[in-house]
Design a protein around this motif. Sequence first.
Motif, PDB file in Angstrom:
ATOM      1  N   PRO A   1       3.547   4.070  12.820  1.00 42.07           N
ATOM      2  CA  PRO A   1       3.756   2.395  13.476  1.00 42.07           C
ATOM      3  C   PRO A   1       3.429   1.686  12.027  1.00 42.07           C
ATOM      4  CG  PRO A   1       1.990   3.003  14.600  1.00 42.07           C
ATOM      5  CD  PRO A   1       2.441   4.159  13.989  1.00 42.07           C
ATOM      6  N   CYS A   2       2.543   2.091  11.124  1.00 44.55           N
ATOM      7  CA  CYS A   2       2.282   1.437   9.970  1.00 44.55           C
ATOM      8  C   CYS A   2       3.078   1.297   8.932  1.00 44.55           C
ATOM      9  CB  CYS A   2       0.866   1.770   9.620  1.00 44.55           C
ATOM     10  SG  CYS A   2      -0.738   1.792  10.885  1.00 44.55           S
ATOM     11  N   LEU A   3       3.888   2.259   8.889  1.00 44.31           N
ATOM     12  CA  LEU A   3       4.858   2.354   7.621  1.00 44.31           C
ATOM     13  C   LEU A   3       5.953   1.464   7.641  1.00 44.31           C
ATOM     14  CD1 LEU A   3       4.817   6.471   7.373  1.00 44.31           C
ATOM     15  CD2 LEU A   3       3.187   4.610   6.363  1.00 44.31           C
ATOM     16  N   SER A   4       6.236   1.081   6.552  1.00 43.93           N
ATOM     17  CA  SER A   4       7.560   0.051   6.423  1.00 43.93           C
ATOM     18  C   SER A   4       8.621   1.121   5.826  1.00 43.93           C
ATOM     19  CB  SER A   4       7.202  -0.882   5.194  1.00 43.93           C
ATOM     20  OG  SER A   4       6.079  -1.542   5.318  1.00 43.93           O
ATOM     21  N   GLY A   5       8.410   2.449   5.229  1.00 48.05           N
ATOM     22  CA  GLY A   5       9.152   3.203   4.872  1.00 48.05           C
ATOM     23  C   GLY A   5       8.557   4.458   4.658  1.00 48.05           C
ATOM     24  N   PHE A   6       9.159   5.441   4.362  1.00 47.97           N
ATOM     25  CA  PHE A   6       8.336   6.779   4.056  1.00 47.97           C
ATOM     26  C   PHE A   6       9.537   7.633   3.343  1.00 47.97           C
ATOM     27  CE2 PHE A   6      10.487   7.574   8.267  1.00 47.97           C
ATOM     28  CZ  PHE A   6      10.981   8.622   7.831  1.00 47.97           C
TER      29      PHE A   6
ATOM     30  N   LEU B   1       0.874  -1.073  -0.021  1.00 43.71           N
ATOM     31  CA  LEU B   1       0.007   0.026   0.019  1.00 43.71           C
ATOM     32  C   LEU B   1       0.971   1.056   0.021  1.00 43.71           C
ATOM     33  CD1 LEU B   1      -2.655  -1.116   2.575  1.00 43.71           C
ATOM     34  CD2 LEU B   1      -2.718  -1.234   0.337  1.00 43.71           C
ATOM     35  N   LEU B   2       0.314   2.230  -0.593  1.00 43.50           N
ATOM     36  CA  LEU B   2       0.910   3.724  -0.513  1.00 43.50           C
ATOM     37  C   LEU B   2       0.034   4.458   0.368  1.00 43.50           C
ATOM     38  CD1 LEU B   2       3.004   5.908  -1.405  1.00 43.50           C
ATOM     39  CD2 LEU B   2       1.598   6.120  -3.550  1.00 43.50           C
ATOM     40  N   ASP B   3       0.428   5.217   1.314  1.00 50.46           N
ATOM     41  CA  ASP B   3      -0.189   6.397   2.143  1.00 50.46           C
ATOM     42  C   ASP B   3       0.015   7.271   1.760  1.00 50.46           C
ATOM     43  OD1 ASP B   3      -1.870   7.367   3.985  1.00 50.46           O
ATOM     44  OD2 ASP B   3      -0.779   6.734   5.698  1.00 50.46           O
ATOM     45  N   LEU B   4      -0.553   8.161   0.640  1.00 46.66           N
ATOM     46  CA  LEU B   4       0.012   9.479   0.243  1.00 46.66           C
ATOM     47  C   LEU B   4      -0.404  10.553   0.907  1.00 46.66           C
ATOM     48  CD1 LEU B   4       1.397  10.206  -2.536  1.00 46.66           C
ATOM     49  CD2 LEU B   4      -0.784  10.614  -3.555  1.00 46.66           C
TER      50      LEU B   4
ATOM     51  N   VAL C   1      -0.243   8.827  11.596  1.00 44.11           N
ATOM     52  CA  VAL C   1      -1.374   7.768  11.647  1.00 44.11           C
ATOM     53  C   VAL C   1      -2.095   7.407  10.035  1.00 44.11           C
ATOM     54  CG1 VAL C   1      -2.049   8.112  13.894  1.00 44.11           C
ATOM     55  CG2 VAL C   1      -2.985   9.415  12.125  1.00 44.11           C
ATOM     56  N   SER C   2      -2.482   6.242   9.760  1.00 40.63           N
ATOM     57  CA  SER C   2      -2.669   5.836   8.476  1.00 40.63           C
ATOM     58  C   SER C   2      -4.185   5.209   8.592  1.00 40.63           C
ATOM     59  CB  SER C   2      -1.926   4.732   7.858  1.00 40.63           C
ATOM     60  OG  SER C   2      -0.548   5.105   7.976  1.00 40.63           O
TER      61      SER C   2
END
Length: 215
Positions: free
Chosen positions: A87-92, A53-56, A61-62
């Motif tokens: 805490p949801c992100l694998s990378g940013f 997933l991409l959180d744009l 928080v996601s």
Amino acid sequence: MSSDLPADAFRRMDETPDEAFYAQPRFVTHIDDGAIAAVTELYREYFPAGGDLLDLMSSWVSHLPPEVEYGRVEGLGMNRRELAANPCLSGFAVQNLNEDARLPYPDASFDGCGLCVSVDYLTRPAEVLREVGRVLRPGAPVVITFSNRCFPTKAVRVWHELDDAGHLALVAEFLRQAGNFTDIRTLDRSPRRAGRLSGDPLYAVVGRAADPRRA
């Protein structure tokens, strides 16, 4: 609609660099709990378990459903401290999409993209969403959610001039203008009790990435 907008439709009251505005982290949520739950339910419906997933335009928080395990979640936003705390992100990645609309990901990298309560700040929305379509795998959804709250000085002029129905039509038009989405739908997921709005409204526009091989 967006093709007929005047040249200043995407100007903001505050045209100072966005990096300065977002330099201070804001560890708050911008919609209430009921609207957040509606966002999470949309993600539960549209994003596949185990998917990438991409959180744009992400933050700290996601709003992803806590019981679902995803492959990886990449966040792209404006404040490094907020992104690092998510805490949801694998990378940013830290990037101002109003200055550089190109996303730093290869073609067909993701199984879904969420853009939560931020589309009203984009000055080049069709360009950004065209990039989203590029990095999504064919058939993957983009879920764009928004309410009636915003940072008024940073929201684009046209957003201030429209009502909720106008916002839905405008965002759907952004996806059409992007040119690489199909099955575009507008949704009202506002929390209600006994038929009445029970807090912040929540609206969504959902589209699916077109297969470039069939273009």
